[in-house]
Scaffold this motif. Structure first.
Motif, PDB file in Angstrom:
ATOM      1  N   ASN A 290       3.026  -2.407   6.257  1.00  0.00           N
ATOM      2  CA  ASN A 290       1.888  -1.741   5.636  1.00  0.00           C
ATOM      3  C   ASN A 290       1.573  -0.423   6.354  1.00  0.00           C
ATOM      4  N   GLN A 291       0.591   0.301   5.827  1.00  0.00           N
ATOM      5  CA  GLN A 291       0.288   1.639   6.355  1.00  0.00           C
ATOM      6  C   GLN A 291      -0.219   1.617   7.800  1.00  0.00           C
TER       7      GLN A 291
ATOM      8  N   LEU B 232      -4.046 -10.836   1.125  1.00  0.00           N
ATOM      9  CA  LEU B 232      -3.545 -11.573   2.288  1.00  0.00           C
ATOM     10  C   LEU B 232      -2.133 -11.116   2.647  1.00  0.00           C
ATOM     11  N   LEU B 233      -1.286 -10.919   1.651  1.00  0.00           N
ATOM     12  CA  LEU B 233       0.077 -10.457   1.901  1.00  0.00           C
ATOM     13  C   LEU B 233       0.085  -9.031   2.433  1.00  0.00           C
ATOM     14  N   LEU B 234      -0.810  -8.197   1.912  1.00  0.00           N
ATOM     15  CA  LEU B 234      -0.907  -6.809   2.372  1.00  0.00           C
ATOM     16  C   LEU B 234      -1.251  -6.748   3.849  1.00  0.00           C
TER      17      LEU B 234
ATOM     18  N   ARG C  95      -4.930 -10.903  -7.159  1.00  0.00           N
ATOM     19  CA  ARG C  95      -5.323  -9.965  -6.107  1.00  0.00           C
ATOM     20  C   ARG C  95      -5.730 -10.664  -4.811  1.00  0.00           C
ATOM     21  N   GLN C  96      -6.297 -11.833  -4.903  1.00  0.00           N
ATOM     22  CA  GLN C  96      -6.710 -12.536  -3.684  1.00  0.00           C
ATOM     23  C   GLN C  96      -5.511 -12.787  -2.772  1.00  0.00           C
ATOM     24  N   GLN C  97      -4.431 -13.258  -3.328  1.00  0.00           N
ATOM     25  CA  GLN C  97      -3.223 -13.476  -2.537  1.00  0.00           C
ATOM     26  C   GLN C  97      -2.620 -12.141  -2.109  1.00  0.00           C
ATOM     27  N   GLY C  98      -2.700 -11.144  -2.993  1.00  0.00           N
ATOM     28  CA  GLY C  98      -2.144  -9.838  -2.674  1.00  0.00           C
ATOM     29  C   GLY C  98      -2.752  -9.228  -1.422  1.00  0.00           C
TER      30      GLY C  98
ATOM     31  N   ASP D 163       0.811  -1.216   0.000  1.00  0.00           N
ATOM     32  CA  ASP D 163       0.000   0.000   0.000  1.00  0.00           C
ATOM     33  C   ASP D 163       0.844   1.265   0.000  1.00  0.00           C
ATOM     34  N   SER D 164       2.136   1.125  -0.216  1.00  0.00           N
ATOM     35  CA  SER D 164       3.017   2.289  -0.395  1.00  0.00           C
ATOM     36  C   SER D 164       4.164   1.856  -1.290  1.00  0.00           C
TER      37      SER D 164
END
Length: 388
Positions: free
Chosen positions: A289-290, A281-283, A276-279, A134-135
C-alpha cells in the motif's frame, strides 16, 4: 402539354410541398432541446472530457514509453500465471471492453465478482470492487497472487523474467537493474508497476454525450439539439428524478467511492461478500500500500487517504460506484454480474427493494417507479456515454 397534364402536375407539386412542410415541421420539433436550465447546468458538470492525467508519483514507471511497452507485453503473457495458461487479458479482453463478458470472471477457477473494465482506471483513487488497493500498481499484484486467478508468486515471476532474454532486457531498461532472485518481492512490485503503466493508457474516447455536453457549455443550442430527444429525456431523469448524478458524478460519472445499492451480497449458502468492509482490512494489511516500502514517492503524497480511511459497519455490503462510460461494451453489470443488460440495471433502481439495503445503506435510493418509456429514455442516455 394538355391542361389535364398541367393540372395533374400542379396537384403533385402541391402535395409535395405539403409533405415537405410537414417533414420540416417534424424535423424542427425533433431538433429541439427539452431540458430546463437547471438540468443543463447539472449536465455541464459531467465534463469536459477527457480529463488530463498526470503520472502516478508512487510508480516511477508511470508514463514512461519503455515501461508502457514492457507492461503491454506482460499483460498478454500467460507465463506470468502458475500454469502458463492465464494472462491479465484472460479477464480483461480488449475485444470485450477490457472485461470478459462473464457474470463472475474465471482464471484458474471462478472468482466471486464481475471483472471491472480497465477504461480510465489510471484516474481512480481506490481499486477493485472493494477498494482493497490504493494504487493501480498495487492492485495489479492481486490477480497474480490469487490462487483462483493466476496463482503465481514473486519467485515465479522472477524466474520467468530472469530466464527470458527479451523480458530481462526490457526489465533492466525500465528499472535500471537486473533481476535479483533474492529480491523477488521487489520484482513483483516492479512487474506490477509496468503493468500499471500500460493500463494507464487504456482511456475511453469522446462520445455523443460529450459533443452534446460541450454544445450546452458553450450555449450552442442548435448543435445541442442534434442530440436525440429520447436521450435528452433520459438525461433529465438522470439528473432529476433519479438523482443518479449524486454518485455518478463528474466527467468520469463516478465519485470513486462505495455504496450499498440493494444487490444481494450472498455468494452461496453460508458465504457472503463483505465488500468494502473486507477491502479496508486488506488495504491496511498489504505491504504494497501507499504507506509501504515499495511506494516510489518519498513524500507519500497520496498516502493520506490510506492513513485515514475508516472501517465502519456501514461499509459491509458496499461496492465500488463504477464509471458509466462505455457501458455498452462491459455487460453484465453489478459486482456479481447479476444484471445482464442496461435495461435490467435501470429496472433494478426503478423497483429497488429498500429492505435489501443495509441498515446504514444509501438512503438516497428510493424506488423510481419508472414507466417503460422512461426506462427506455434512461437507457438511451446511458448508451450515449459509450464510444460507438
Amino acid at each position: 402539354m394538355t391542361r389535364r397534364t398541367i393540372a395533374r402536375r400542379g396537384c403533385l407539386l402541391t402535395a409535395f410541398l405539403v409533405v415537405a412542410a410537414l417533414l420540416t415541421g417534424e424535423q424542427a420539433r425533433t431538433n429541439e432541446l427539452v431540458l430546463t436550465d437547471s438540468e443543463i447546468a447539472e449536465l455541464v458538470r459531467h465534463g469536459p472530457w477527457p480529463v488530463p492525467k498526470s503520472p502516478d508519483p508512487s510508480n516511477r514507471a508511470s508514463g514512461k514509453p519503455e515501461a508502457i511497452e514492457f507492461g503491454r507485453i506482460l499483460f498478454f503473457d500467460k507465463r506470468l500465471s502458475r500454469t502458463g495458461t492465464v494472462s491479465c487479458a484472460t479477464c480483461h479482453r480488449p475485444d470485450r471492453g477490457w472485461t470478459d463478458g462473464l457474470p463472475q470472471s474465471r482464471g484458474l477457477a471462478t472468482v466471486d465478482r464481475n471483472a471491472l473494465p480497465l477504461f480510465d482506471v489510471g484516474r481512480q483513487r481506490w481499486f477493485g470492487w472493494d477498494g482493497r488497493s490504493d494504487s493501480l500498481w498495487a492492485h495489479s499484484i492481486g490477480p497474480i497472487l490469487d490462487p483462483r486467478e493466476m496463482g503465481a508468486d514473486a519467485s515465479h515471476l522472477a524466474r520467468v523474467i530472469g530466464t527470458d532474454p527479451v523480458l530481462s532486457r526490457a526489465y533492466q531498461g525500465v528499472f535500471g537493474y537486473t533481476i535479483d532472485p533474492s529480491g523477488a518481492d521487489r520484482v513483483l512490485a516492479d512487474v506490477a508497476k509496468a503493468l500499471a503503466a500500460f493500463q494507464e493508457t487504456i482511456v475511453s474516447g469522446r462520445t455523443r454525450f460529450d459533443e452534446f455536453r460541450d454544445a450546452l457549455a458553450r450555449g450552442d443550442r442548435v448543435a445541442a439539439a442534434r442530440y436525440p430527444q429520447q436521450a435528452q429525456r433520459g438525461a433529465a431523469l438522470f439528473v432529476g428524478q433519479g438523482k443518479c448524478n449524486f454518485c455518478h458524478v463528474g466527467p468520469a460519472f463516478t465519485n470513486g467511492e462505495f455504496a450499498d445499492v440493494g444487490v444481494p451480497f450472498f455468494i452461496e449458502p453460508g458465504r457472503v461478500d463483505p465488500g468494502r468492509q473486507q477491502g479496508i482490512l486488506l488495504l491496511r494489511s498489504s505491504p504494497y500500500n501507499q504507506l509501504g516500502l515499495f511506494n516510489d514517492d518519498p513524500e507519500r503524497r497520496d498516502a493520506w487517504a490510506t492513513r485515514h480511511v475508516a472501517d465502519l459497519h456501514a461499509n459491509f455490503g458496499a461496492f465500488k460506484v463504477p464509471t458509466l462510460r462505455n457501458l455498452t461494451h462491459t455487460a453484465p453489470y453489478m459486482h456479481n454480474g447479476s444484471r445482464a443488460s442496461l435495461t435490467d440495471v435501470v429496472r433494478h433502481y426503478s423497483e429497488i427493494d429498500l429492505t435489501r439495503l443495509h441498515t446504514d445503506g444509501e438512503r438516497i435510493l428510493q424506488p423510481l417507479r419508472l414507466t417503460e418509456s422512461e426506462i427506455a429514455d434512461l437507457v438511451a442516455f446511458l448508451r450515449s456515454l459509450s464510444v460507438d
